[in-house]
Design a protein around this motif. Structure first.
Motif, PDB file in Angstrom:
ATOM      1  N   ALA A 163      14.359  55.714  22.149  1.00 36.93           N
ATOM      2  CA  ALA A 163      13.728  54.754  23.061  1.00 36.93           C
ATOM      3  C   ALA A 163      13.173  55.475  24.290  1.00 36.93           C
ATOM      4  O   ALA A 163      12.097  55.127  24.780  1.00 36.93           O
ATOM      5  CB  ALA A 163      14.731  53.681  23.467  1.00 36.93           C
ATOM      6  N   LYS A 164      13.890  56.466  24.775  1.00 39.53           N
ATOM      7  CA  LYS A 164      13.411  57.230  25.933  1.00 39.53           C
ATOM      8  C   LYS A 164      12.137  58.010  25.571  1.00 39.53           C
ATOM      9  O   LYS A 164      11.191  58.070  26.362  1.00 39.53           O
ATOM     10  CB  LYS A 164      14.522  58.194  26.410  1.00 39.53           C
ATOM     11  CG  LYS A 164      14.203  58.878  27.696  1.00 39.53           C
ATOM     12  CD  LYS A 164      14.150  57.917  28.854  1.00 39.53           C
ATOM     13  CE  LYS A 164      13.867  58.654  30.139  1.00 39.53           C
ATOM     14  NZ  LYS A 164      13.704  57.767  31.266  1.00 39.53           N
ATOM     15  N   ILE A 165      12.097  58.575  24.372  1.00 32.23           N
ATOM     16  CA  ILE A 165      10.883  59.276  23.921  1.00 32.23           C
ATOM     17  C   ILE A 165       9.734  58.292  23.786  1.00 32.23           C
ATOM     18  O   ILE A 165       8.598  58.573  24.188  1.00 32.23           O
ATOM     19  CB  ILE A 165      11.163  60.027  22.605  1.00 32.23           C
ATOM     20  CG1 ILE A 165      12.135  61.181  22.862  1.00 32.23           C
ATOM     21  CG2 ILE A 165       9.873  60.526  21.975  1.00 32.23           C
ATOM     22  CD1 ILE A 165      12.663  61.840  21.609  1.00 32.23           C
ATOM     23  N   TRP A 166      10.009  57.105  23.241  1.00 33.44           N
ATOM     24  CA  TRP A 166       8.976  56.064  23.091  1.00 33.44           C
ATOM     25  C   TRP A 166       8.464  55.648  24.463  1.00 33.44           C
ATOM     26  O   TRP A 166       7.276  55.452  24.670  1.00 33.44           O
ATOM     27  CB  TRP A 166       9.577  54.891  22.341  1.00 33.44           C
ATOM     28  CG  TRP A 166       8.660  53.738  22.062  1.00 33.44           C
ATOM     29  CD1 TRP A 166       7.302  53.770  21.949  1.00 33.44           C
ATOM     30  CD2 TRP A 166       9.037  52.389  21.848  1.00 33.44           C
ATOM     31  NE1 TRP A 166       6.821  52.514  21.664  1.00 33.44           N
ATOM     32  CE2 TRP A 166       7.870  51.654  21.601  1.00 33.44           C
ATOM     33  CE3 TRP A 166      10.259  51.733  21.828  1.00 33.44           C
ATOM     34  CZ2 TRP A 166       7.896  50.281  21.344  1.00 33.44           C
ATOM     35  CZ3 TRP A 166      10.270  50.371  21.563  1.00 33.44           C
ATOM     36  CH2 TRP A 166       9.103  49.670  21.327  1.00 33.44           C
ATOM     37  N   GLN A 167       9.376  55.522  25.431  1.00 27.80           N
ATOM     38  CA  GLN A 167       8.991  55.162  26.787  1.00 27.80           C
ATOM     39  C   GLN A 167       8.059  56.217  27.372  1.00 27.80           C
ATOM     40  O   GLN A 167       7.054  55.893  27.991  1.00 27.80           O
ATOM     41  CB  GLN A 167      10.237  55.020  27.662  1.00 27.80           C
ATOM     42  CG  GLN A 167       9.925  54.748  29.119  1.00 27.80           C
ATOM     43  CD  GLN A 167      11.128  54.909  30.011  1.00 27.80           C
ATOM     44  OE1 GLN A 167      12.132  55.492  29.606  1.00 27.80           O
ATOM     45  NE2 GLN A 167      11.042  54.409  31.221  1.00 27.80           N
ATOM     46  N   ARG A 168       8.376  57.489  27.160  1.00 29.83           N
ATOM     47  CA  ARG A 168       7.537  58.574  27.686  1.00 29.83           C
ATOM     48  C   ARG A 168       6.150  58.539  27.067  1.00 29.83           C
ATOM     49  O   ARG A 168       5.142  58.702  27.748  1.00 29.83           O
ATOM     50  CB  ARG A 168       8.207  59.911  27.420  1.00 29.83           C
ATOM     51  CG  ARG A 168       7.358  61.071  27.867  1.00 29.83           C
ATOM     52  CD  ARG A 168       8.037  62.377  27.564  1.00 29.83           C
ATOM     53  NE  ARG A 168       7.111  63.453  27.811  1.00 29.83           N
ATOM     54  CZ  ARG A 168       6.883  64.432  26.962  1.00 29.83           C
ATOM     55  NH1 ARG A 168       7.515  64.477  25.822  1.00 29.83           N
ATOM     56  NH2 ARG A 168       6.022  65.375  27.251  1.00 29.83           N
TER      57      ARG A 168
END
Length: 156
Positions: A54-59
């Motif tokens: 999710a953090k990678i998707w957010q970035r």
């Protein structure tokens, strides 16, 4: 001003001693996000992996807010996309098969099953009430028996 991965820049938001890392394409982790990911890996590893993804998707989407607000927004959008399916008449989730006779039969069977379910739930409630009445009667009988023996023993 160039963007350097390991450099720090003076914060221009009025805080005299605040230094903030520049986010030149790298992920800015908050303490709560790191803690959630570490705990996720410790408790159940797919949970930690989901937080990391999710953090990678957010970035990749370029979101500036924290991870939890980002996920909440995406979940809200997903729920909004499901509303047209829920708004259909009849049993939610069923689509027309293209055969009107089959659709009518399915609707009648579903309504019949719903009526049977309602009758079964009502019978279950009635049975629970009956059992409760039996328990109360048995308790009352045991109490009266106790009181009779108590009065009989006290008078002797």
């Amino acid at each position: 001003m160039g963007c350097y991965r390991n450099s720090r820049a003076w914060s221009s938001q009025g805080e005299g001693s605040a230094w903030s890392a520049q986010s030149c394409g790298r992920m800015n982790w908050k303490l709560g996000e790191i803690a959630a990911m570490v705990l996720g890996f410790m408790i159940f590893w797919p949970l930690g992996l989901a937080i990391l993804l999710a953090k990678i998707w957010q970035r990749q989407s370029g979101a500036e807010r924290d991870l939890f607000a980002f996920v909440q927004e995406k979940a809200g959008r997903f729920e909004e996309s499901l509303r047209p399916c829920k708004a259909r008449s009849g049993f939610s989730g069923w689509r027309s098969s293209g055969n009107s006779a089959f659709d009518e039969w399915r609707e009648s069977e579903l309504s019949r099953l719903e009526e049977e379910r309602r009758k079964l739930a009502e019978a279950e409630r009635e049975f629970a009430d009956h059992i409760e009445q039996l328990r109360r009667a048995r308790d009352r009988e045991e109490f009266e028996s106790f009181m009779r023996t108590r009065k009989g023993g006290a008078g002797a």
